[in-house]
Design a protein around this motif. Structure first.
Motif: not given
Length: 92
Positions: A50-59
């Motif tokens: 989920t942390g790797i997937i969270g890289f897509m939501e970097i703002q």
């Protein structure tokens, strides 16, 4: 997902500390024949993904730092727990 994975990483690090120091989690071993560190390892792997997937939501910079910390902490957790379980199985 970014914030969720960060909180999960913190929860599983705290859970690893409690599992290592308390006898109250050994009911998992008695009841389900699953070592408590195995549950923490599985949670750490889920947190890493989920942390790797969270890289897509970097703002912004804050969410980037949160993602990097999440992936770093969860990878160290997975490596540490894998080492402990591996050495434990070696000597059992």
């Amino acid at each position: 997902m970014n914030l969720l994975s960060f909180y999960l990483a913190l929860i599983f690090v705290l859970l690893a500390v409690f599992v290592g120091s308390a006898k109250m989690f050994h009911f998992l071993d008695d009841l389900f024949s699953v070592h408590p560190f195995t549950v923490v390892l599985a949670g750490g792997l889920v947190t890493f993904v989920t942390g790797i997937i969270g890289f897509m939501e970097i703002q912004d910079g804050k969410s980037l730092a949160r993602s990097v910390i999440t992936v770093g902490v969860s990878s160290l957790l997975v490596i540490g727990i894998s080492f402990v379980l591996g050495v434990g199985r070696l000597f059992s």
